[in-house]
Design a protein around this motif. Structure first.
Motif, PDB file in Angstrom:
ATOM      1  N   THR A  62      33.536 -40.323 -19.724  1.00  0.00           N
ATOM      2  CA  THR A  62      32.698 -39.566 -20.662  1.00  0.00           C
ATOM      3  C   THR A  62      32.352 -38.172 -20.175  1.00  0.00           C
ATOM      4  OG1 THR A  62      30.663 -40.448 -19.729  1.00  0.00           O
ATOM      5  CG2 THR A  62      31.680 -41.717 -21.499  1.00  0.00           C
ATOM      6  N   ALA A  63      32.574 -37.915 -18.888  1.00  0.00           N
ATOM      7  CA  ALA A  63      32.199 -36.588 -18.389  1.00  0.00           C
ATOM      8  C   ALA A  63      33.010 -35.508 -19.069  1.00  0.00           C
ATOM      9  CB  ALA A  63      32.398 -36.522 -16.874  1.00  0.00           C
ATOM     10  N   THR A  64      34.306 -35.733 -19.212  1.00  0.00           N
ATOM     11  CA  THR A  64      35.141 -34.719 -19.862  1.00  0.00           C
ATOM     12  C   THR A  64      34.950 -34.737 -21.369  1.00  0.00           C
ATOM     13  OG1 THR A  64      36.964 -36.298 -19.902  1.00  0.00           O
ATOM     14  CG2 THR A  64      36.847 -34.796 -18.024  1.00  0.00           C
ATOM     15  N   ALA A  65      34.521 -35.890 -21.935  1.00  0.00           N
ATOM     16  CA  ALA A  65      34.313 -35.949 -23.380  1.00  0.00           C
ATOM     17  C   ALA A  65      33.180 -35.039 -23.834  1.00  0.00           C
ATOM     18  CB  ALA A  65      34.036 -37.390 -23.802  1.00  0.00           C
ATOM     19  N   SER A  66      32.282 -34.731 -22.934  1.00  0.00           N
ATOM     20  CA  SER A  66      31.166 -33.855 -23.317  1.00  0.00           C
ATOM     21  C   SER A  66      31.630 -32.422 -23.545  1.00  0.00           C
ATOM     22  CB  SER A  66      30.104 -33.879 -22.214  1.00  0.00           C
ATOM     23  OG  SER A  66      30.610 -33.276 -21.044  1.00  0.00           O
ATOM     24  N   GLY A  67      32.753 -32.063 -22.967  1.00  0.00           N
ATOM     25  CA  GLY A  67      33.246 -30.693 -23.093  1.00  0.00           C
ATOM     26  C   GLY A  67      32.687 -29.758 -22.044  1.00  0.00           C
ATOM     27  N   TYR A  68      31.661 -30.168 -21.317  1.00  0.00           N
ATOM     28  CA  TYR A  68      31.043 -29.318 -20.306  1.00  0.00           C
ATOM     29  C   TYR A  68      31.507 -29.757 -18.913  1.00  0.00           C
ATOM     30  CZ  TYR A  68      27.768 -27.308 -23.708  1.00  0.00           C
ATOM     31  OH  TYR A  68      27.223 -26.643 -24.757  1.00  0.00           O
ATOM     32  N   SER A  69      31.616 -28.771 -18.060  1.00  0.00           N
ATOM     33  CA  SER A  69      31.893 -29.049 -16.650  1.00  0.00           C
ATOM     34  C   SER A  69      31.021 -28.151 -15.800  1.00  0.00           C
ATOM     35  CB  SER A  69      33.379 -28.816 -16.321  1.00  0.00           C
ATOM     36  OG  SER A  69      33.730 -27.462 -16.592  1.00  0.00           O
ATOM     37  N   VAL A  70      30.621 -28.683 -14.640  1.00  0.00           N
ATOM     38  CA  VAL A  70      29.752 -27.937 -13.735  1.00  0.00           C
ATOM     39  C   VAL A  70      30.562 -26.847 -13.049  1.00  0.00           C
ATOM     40  CG1 VAL A  70      28.232 -28.088 -11.739  1.00  0.00           C
ATOM     41  CG2 VAL A  70      28.317 -29.971 -13.396  1.00  0.00           C
ATOM     42  N   THR A  71      30.018 -25.629 -13.055  1.00  0.00           N
ATOM     43  CA  THR A  71      30.718 -24.506 -12.414  1.00  0.00           C
ATOM     44  C   THR A  71      29.954 -23.934 -11.238  1.00  0.00           C
ATOM     45  OG1 THR A  71      29.731 -22.912 -13.951  1.00  0.00           O
ATOM     46  CG2 THR A  71      31.840 -23.901 -14.580  1.00  0.00           C
ATOM     47  N   THR A  72      28.609 -23.923 -11.342  1.00  0.00           N
ATOM     48  CA  THR A  72      27.805 -23.221 -10.342  1.00  0.00           C
ATOM     49  C   THR A  72      26.494 -23.972 -10.126  1.00  0.00           C
ATOM     50  OG1 THR A  72      28.720 -21.128 -11.111  1.00  0.00           O
ATOM     51  CG2 THR A  72      26.781 -21.008  -9.694  1.00  0.00           C
ATOM     52  N   VAL A  73      26.009 -23.942  -8.872  1.00  0.00           N
ATOM     53  CA  VAL A  73      24.685 -24.476  -8.553  1.00  0.00           C
ATOM     54  C   VAL A  73      23.890 -23.378  -7.868  1.00  0.00           C
ATOM     55  CG1 VAL A  73      23.382 -26.221  -7.288  1.00  0.00           C
ATOM     56  CG2 VAL A  73      25.580 -26.824  -8.311  1.00  0.00           C
ATOM     57  N   VAL A  74      22.660 -23.155  -8.354  1.00  0.00           N
ATOM     58  CA  VAL A  74      21.760 -22.161  -7.762  1.00  0.00           C
ATOM     59  C   VAL A  74      20.680 -22.915  -7.002  1.00  0.00           C
ATOM     60  CG1 VAL A  74      20.193 -20.251  -8.200  1.00  0.00           C
ATOM     61  CG2 VAL A  74      22.217 -20.562  -9.652  1.00  0.00           C
ATOM     62  N   PHE A  75      20.598 -22.695  -5.703  1.00  0.00           N
ATOM     63  CA  PHE A  75      19.588 -23.340  -4.865  1.00  0.00           C
ATOM     64  C   PHE A  75      18.411 -22.399  -4.686  1.00  0.00           C
ATOM     65  CE2 PHE A  75      23.551 -25.390  -3.595  1.00  0.00           C
ATOM     66  CZ  PHE A  75      23.187 -26.733  -3.614  1.00  0.00           C
ATOM     67  N   THR A  76      17.192 -22.957  -4.704  1.00  0.00           N
ATOM     68  CA  THR A  76      15.974 -22.191  -4.436  1.00  0.00           C
ATOM     69  C   THR A  76      15.386 -22.711  -3.139  1.00  0.00           C
ATOM     70  OG1 THR A  76      15.583 -21.952  -6.798  1.00  0.00           O
ATOM     71  CG2 THR A  76      13.720 -21.547  -5.338  1.00  0.00           C
ATOM     72  N   ILE A  77      15.366 -21.858  -2.090  1.00  0.00           N
ATOM     73  CA  ILE A  77      14.976 -22.374  -0.769  1.00  0.00           C
ATOM     74  C   ILE A  77      13.953 -21.508  -0.003  1.00  0.00           C
ATOM     75  CG2 ILE A  77      17.057 -23.711  -0.372  1.00  0.00           C
ATOM     76  CD1 ILE A  77      18.242 -21.339   1.114  1.00  0.00           C
ATOM     77  N   PRO A  78      12.882 -20.913  -0.564  1.00  0.00           N
ATOM     78  CA  PRO A  78      12.590 -20.760  -1.997  1.00  0.00           C
ATOM     79  C   PRO A  78      13.350 -19.592  -2.637  1.00  0.00           C
ATOM     80  CG  PRO A  78      10.814 -19.870  -0.686  1.00  0.00           C
ATOM     81  CD  PRO A  78      11.771 -20.441   0.285  1.00  0.00           C
ATOM     82  N   GLU A  79      14.018 -18.735  -1.838  1.00  0.00           N
ATOM     83  CA  GLU A  79      14.808 -17.694  -2.482  1.00  0.00           C
ATOM     84  C   GLU A  79      16.069 -18.304  -3.073  1.00  0.00           C
ATOM     85  OE1 GLU A  79      16.238 -18.038   1.701  1.00  0.00           O
ATOM     86  OE2 GLU A  79      14.299 -17.973   0.665  1.00  0.00           O
ATOM     87  N   GLN A  80      16.658 -17.596  -4.020  1.00  0.00           N
ATOM     88  CA  GLN A  80      17.821 -18.153  -4.708  1.00  0.00           C
ATOM     89  C   GLN A  80      19.115 -17.892  -3.929  1.00  0.00           C
ATOM     90  OE1 GLN A  80      18.017 -16.709  -8.722  1.00  0.00           O
ATOM     91  NE2 GLN A  80      16.334 -18.032  -9.435  1.00  0.00           N
ATOM     92  N   ARG A  81      20.031 -18.900  -4.051  1.00  0.00           N
ATOM     93  CA  ARG A  81      21.368 -18.752  -3.477  1.00  0.00           C
ATOM     94  C   ARG A  81      22.352 -19.399  -4.426  1.00  0.00           C
ATOM     95  NH1 ARG A  81      24.882 -21.013   0.530  1.00  0.00           N
ATOM     96  NH2 ARG A  81      23.573 -22.837   0.876  1.00  0.00           N
TER      97      ARG A  81
END
Length: 786
Positions: A62-81
Motif C-alpha cells: 500500500t505504500a506505493t498505492a498512496s502515490g507519495y514517497s518520502v524524499t527528505t527528513v528535516v531534523f530539529t536538534i533544536p536547529e534544523q538539518r
C-alpha cells in the motif's frame, strides 16, 4: 506487535529474512532499532522477540498505492538539518509510509536525539519534519517522540518507582490539554485493574506525574544472578508498559502514547551461608550452602586432597543434591563421611575432632560467570575411634592411607610380613599429616607378592595390617592391582630378553632353578623373586615357525620336571610355566608371554595386536543393515528389549579368507572397566551361558555387498536384563567380548576347532595354538530402564 518466545540461544545469533529467503541478515541491535524489533532474555538465557507489524521485512503493497514517497527528513536538534532519504537510512534510521501512516524509527543514541527536562523528568526527544512527494504535490508531516530515560526511575531495597510526566510537553501542541486514560501493562500486555492489584503494583497520578510503583520480586519480572569481583550478586528485572491517552482542543485531536520501559535494579549483594546439619552419631558431615537462584550451578568442590566434579564426588561416596524452595531459590546439600581422606582429625584422650575444608566452585548460567565459596566445618565426637586403611593404585605404585583413629601412639603397622620399623620405612615414601599416614609402595617391592603374570601386565598384591598392642585389635587390608609391565623384549638382531617372577600360588619356587626348554640355559640373573633370561632365536631350545608373513620364535621358562613315582618314565606336569613368544615382521618386532595357572594348568590366551583390528557394533534390528553411531550413545533401552551385536575382525584390504573370528567370552558390566563387578556372563567358551534364563541367540552371517568373508564376522542377540538393584530404576550397561582370531590353515583345539568350545569340555577352558590370538572389544554405554 508480534511476540515470539524461543529457548536458550547458547551463543547463537538471531537472523531474519530480508524480504526473501535468499537474503539473510543477523539481527543486531542497530538493525533491530532501525527495523522495529526488540530482543529480551530471561534469567536462563531464553529469548523473547517483539516485532512490529510495520517492521522493515513486512511486504507492504500500500505504500506505493498512496502515490507519495518520502524524499527528505528535516531534523530539529533544536536547529534544523535537512537530510535526504537515502542518507537517513544509511545513518541507521528506519522510515516507511502507507496511505494512512508514516513510520519513523530511531535508536536512542542517534546524534539528532537531544535531552529535555520535562516536569523534572529527563527525557530523550527527537523532532522531525518529513516531506513526501508525488508527481504533482508535496506534503510535510511534523512529528515528535519523547522517551523516558533511566533518570526517571528510583530504587529502594524493596520498591521500584517510575515517574512519567503527566503532560509530555514535546508531544503537546496546544494549551488545551486534557488527560483521558492511563493503562498499565507488562512486556507489552495490558493488565486489568484486578491483575494490577493482585501483583501488588501501584499506579497513581498527581498534578505533575504519573507514578508507577512495583515491589522488587513482584510477578511479571525475574531475578538474575550476577558475579562482580568474585562476589555473588542478584538483580531484579521487569519491563512495565504505560499507555496514555490525552486530547487537545485546538484543533481537536486525540493522542495515544505507549512506552515499554525495561528496568533492572542495581546489583544487590546476596550473602551465602553454610548451615551445619551434622549428626555425629551418623559419622558424616551434612552441610547446606545457599541460597541461590535457579541460574546458579555447582561445578566442583575443592577438598584438601584435590578438586572433584559433582559426578566424582558422588562416585567417591559423597552425596550432593539440590534443595528447591517454593520462592524459586535453591540450596546445595553435601554429605561427606568422617572416614574419607578429605577429612582431617585431631585427637585427645576422649574426643576426636573432625574437620572438613571445602571450596565450592559455582557458575552463573548461561554465561558461566564463576565464583567460589570457602567454608570450614568441624565436629567433636566422643569415644575411641579405631584405625583403618584405604588404598588405590596408579600405573606403578600402591598408595595406602592409614587413619590412626585416636590411639595413634600405640598403633603398629605391618607391611607384608614385616613390621614397619624406621629402617624399613626408609624403603618407601611415607608422609604423616596429623592422624593420616600416607604410604607409597612400588608394585615390585619385596613386601608385595605377584598373583598372576600376563603378557603385558603383572597383578600384584599388597597385604597390610594394623595392630593395637593395648586393645589387641588387628585390622587386615589387602589390595590387588594390575600393572603394565613388559616381561619379554625382542631385539632386531634376534636376541630375546625375558623376565620370570615368583607368584603367590607357587611359594616354594626358587627363581634360580628356572630354565628354558634347554635345561642347560638358566637365568642370567636371579634373586628370591625374579629370574632374568637372555638368549637368541637359535639357542636354548628356541623353536620357530612361519605364520603368513610373520616368523614366530617360541621358548618357555619352567621348573625342571620330575618323574612321577610308580609311573615309569612319566614326568609330572610343571608347577610353573611361562611361554615366551617373539614375532618378527617387516620393520617391526612383537613380543608376548603367558603364564599357566599353577593349580589347574589353565593357560591364559596369547595376546597380540598385529595388523588386525576387531570392532563391535550394535545393529538397529535383526537385519544387520543399519548400525548405531558413536554419537547416539548412550542408547536408551527397556528391560527384555533385544540388542543385536556384530563383531568383525578388520583384515587389511579385506582379502584374507584364512582369518576366522571366534567369540570366546562376552559379558556385561555396569562400568566401562571390563574387569569391574558385578558381571553377567553372556557367552562362555564360545557358547551361550546355560545359567541365563534369557540365553544369547547366535545369528548366521551370509556373504552380501558388505560382507565378503563371513568368517570375519560373528552376530548374536541379547535381551536387555537387570542387575538386581531395587534402588535404581535405570542402569548404564557395557558389553565386552574376548575374541580369538584363528588361522584356518592350521589345525588347533579349543575355539578354533569348533563353534562352541564348551559343548565337549564341560566348561573347562582350552589352550590355543600359536596361530591364534585374543582381542578385547567393548560396546556401550546402554541406558537400561526397568
Amino acid at each position: 506487535m508480534l511476540r515470539l518466545s524461543i529457548g536458550p540461544l547458547k551463543g547463537k545469533a538471531l537472523e531474519v529474512n530480508a524480504k526473501n529467503a535468499s537474503h539473510i541478515l543477523a539481527l543486531t541491535q542497530n538493525l533491530a532499532s532501525q527495523c522495529g524489533f526488540s530482543v529480551k532474555m530471561d534469567s536462563m538465557g531464553n529469548a523473547m522477540i517483539f516485532a512490529s507489524l510495520q517492521n522493515c521485512f513486512v511486504q507492504n503493497s500500500t505504500a506505493t498505492a498512496s502515490g507519495y514517497s518520502v524524499t527528505t527528513v528535516v531534523f530539529t536538534i533544536p536547529e534544523q538539518r535537512v537530510v535526504k532519504i537515502d542518507q537517513v537510512q544509511r545513518t541507521g534510521y528506519g522510515i516507511t509510509n502507507s496511505p494512512t501512516r508514516l513510520v519513523l524509527r530511531s535508536p536512542l543514541n542517534a546524534p539528532e536525539t537531544f535531552f529535555q527536562n520535562v516536569a523534572g523528568v529527563p527525557m530523550a526527544v527527537l523532532k522531525t519534519s518529513t516531506i513526501l512527494e508525488n508527481t504533482l504535490l508535496s506534503t510535510q508531516i511534523d512529528s515528535s517522540v519523547a522517551c523516558p530515560t533511566p533518570g526517571s526511575v528510583s530504587f529502594t531495597p524493596n520498591m521500584i518507582t517510575w515517574s512519567v510526566p503527566r503532560r509530555i510537553d514535546p508531544l503537546v501542541s496546544s494549551c488545551n490539554f486534557q488527560l483521558k486514560e492511563v493503562f498499565l501493562g507488562v512486556e507489552g500486555m495490558r493488565l486489568s485493574p484486578g491483575e494490577v492489584m493482585a501483583r501488588g503494583y501501584s499506579l497513581s497520578l498527581n498534578k505533575m506525574h504519573i507514578i508507577l510503583q512495583i515491589p522488587v520480586g513482584a510477578v511479571g519480572g525475574y531475578f538474575k544472578s550476577n558475579v562482580k569481583n568474585g562476589q555473588y550478586l542478584t538483580t531484579y528485572s521487569i519491563e512495565p508498559m504505560l499507555e496514555i491517552l490525552w486530547t487537545e482542543d485546538d484543533p481537536p485531536k486525540d493522542t495515544k502514547y505507549k512506552v515499554l520501559f525495561p528496568i533492572t535494579t542495581p546489583p544487590i549483594i546476596s550473602p551465602l551461608q553454610l548451615v551445619d546439619r551434622i549428626v555425629p552419631e551418623e559419622g558424616v558431615f551434612k552441610v547446606e550452602l545457599g541460597t541461590f537462584l535457579q541460574d546458579v550451578e555447582l561445578m566442583n568442590i575443592t577438598f584438601l586432597d584435590g578438586v572433584l566434579s559433582v559426578a566424582e564426588c558422588n562416585d567417591r561416596g559423597f552425596n550432593i543434591e539440590e534443595l528447591r524452595f517454593p520462592n524459586g531459590s535453591k540450596s546445595i546439600a553435601l554429605t561427606v563421611p568422617f572416614t574419607d581422606r578429605a577429612v582431617l582429625n585431631k585427637m585427645d584422650a576422649r574426643n576426636v575432632i573432625y574437620t572438613l575444608h571445602m571450596v565450592f566452585g559455582l557458575a552463573v548460567l548461561p554465561e558461566y560467570s564463576s565464583f567460589t565459596y570457602t567454608a570450614v566445618t568441624e565436629v567433636s565426637v566422643k569415644g575411641i575411634v579405631p584405625a583403618y586403611i584405604t588404598g588405590t593404585c596408579d600405573h606403578e605404585n600402591f598408595h595406602v592411607t592409614v587413619k590412626s583413629g585416636n590411639q595413634v601412639q600405640n598403633l603398629k603397622i605391618v607391611v607384608g610380613q614385616r613390621l614397619l620399623t624406621p629402617e624399613i620405612a626408609e624403603q618407601y615414601r611415607i608422609v604423616t599429616e596429623g592422624a593420616h599416614i600416607f604410604i607409597t609402595v612400588p608394585f615390585y617391592a619385596p613386601d608385595t607378592v605377584f598373583e598372576v603374570i600376563e603378557s603385558s601386565s603383572i597383578r600384584s598384591k599388597l597385604h597390610m595390617s594394623l595392630r593395637d598392642p593395648v586393645t589387641m585389635n588387628i585390622q587386615h587390608f589387602s589390595l590387588s592391582c594390575s600393572f603394565l609391565s613388559g616381561l619379554t623384549e625382542c631385539f632386531a638382531n634376534g636376541t630375546i630378553a625375558a623376565v620370570a617372577a615368583k607368584i603367590e600360588s607357587v611359594p616354594s619356587m626358587i627363581p634360580s632353578q628356572l630354565t628354558l626348554k634347554d635345561p642347560a640355559c638358566g637365568p642370567a640373573y636371579s634373586d628370591d623373586r625374579i629370574a632374568r633370561f637372555l638368549f637368541t632365536g637359535r639357542s636354548c631350545g628356541t623353536t620357530r615357525k612361519f605364520i603368513s608373513s610373520v616368523m614366530l620364535y617360541e621358548n618357555e621358562i619352567s621348573l625342571p620336571s620330575k618323574p612321577v613315582a610308580g609311573n615309569g618314565f612319566q614326568m609330572e606336569e610343571p608347577q610353573y610355566m611361562l611361554k615366551v613368544f617373539c614375532y618378527y615382521m617387516v620393520n617391526a618386532t612383537r613380543s608376548a608371554a603367558f603364564l599357566t595357572n599353577p593349580r589347574n594348568n589353565d593357560p591364559h590366551v596369547l595376546t597380540t595386536r598385529s595388523q588386525l583390528r576387531v570392532i563391535m557394533r550394535l545393529a538397529e534390528d535383526i537385519s544387520y543393515n543399519l548400525f548405531q553411531e558413536m554419537e547416539e550413545f548412550p542408547l536408551v533401552m527397556n528391560l527384555r528389549e533385544p540388542l543385536y551385536f556384530e563383531v568383525e575382525v578388520e583384515v587389511p584390504m579385506n582379502s584374507d579368507p584364512r582369518v576366522v573370528l571366534k567369540l570366546e567370552y562376552c559379558w556385561a558390566t555396569l562400568k566401562e572397566d571390563r574387569k569391574s563387578q558385578p558381571r553377567w556372563n553372556l557367552i562362555i567358551n564360545g557358547c551361550e551361558n546355560t545359567e541365563d534364563p534369557f540365553q544369547v541367540v547366535f545369528h548366521p552371517v551370509s556373504a552380501d555387498a558388505r560382507v565378503q568373508y563371513p568368517s570375519h564376522f560373528k552376530r548374536f542377540e541379547v535381551q536387555m536384563f537387570s542387575f538386581m538393584d531395587e534402588d535404581n530404576p535405570s542402569y548404564l550397561v557395557y558389553v565386552h567380548c574376548d575374541v580369538v582370531i584363528c588361522d584356518a590353515t592350521f589345525p588347533s583345539d579349543g575355539l578354533c576347532s569348533e563353534q562352541c568350545a564348551n559343548k565337549n569340555t564341560k566348561g573347562q577352558r582350552h589352550a590355543f595354538s600359536e596361530g591364534d590370538s585374543s582381542e578385547h572389544v567393548t560396546s556401550g554405554p546402554i541406558l537400561m530402564f526397568k
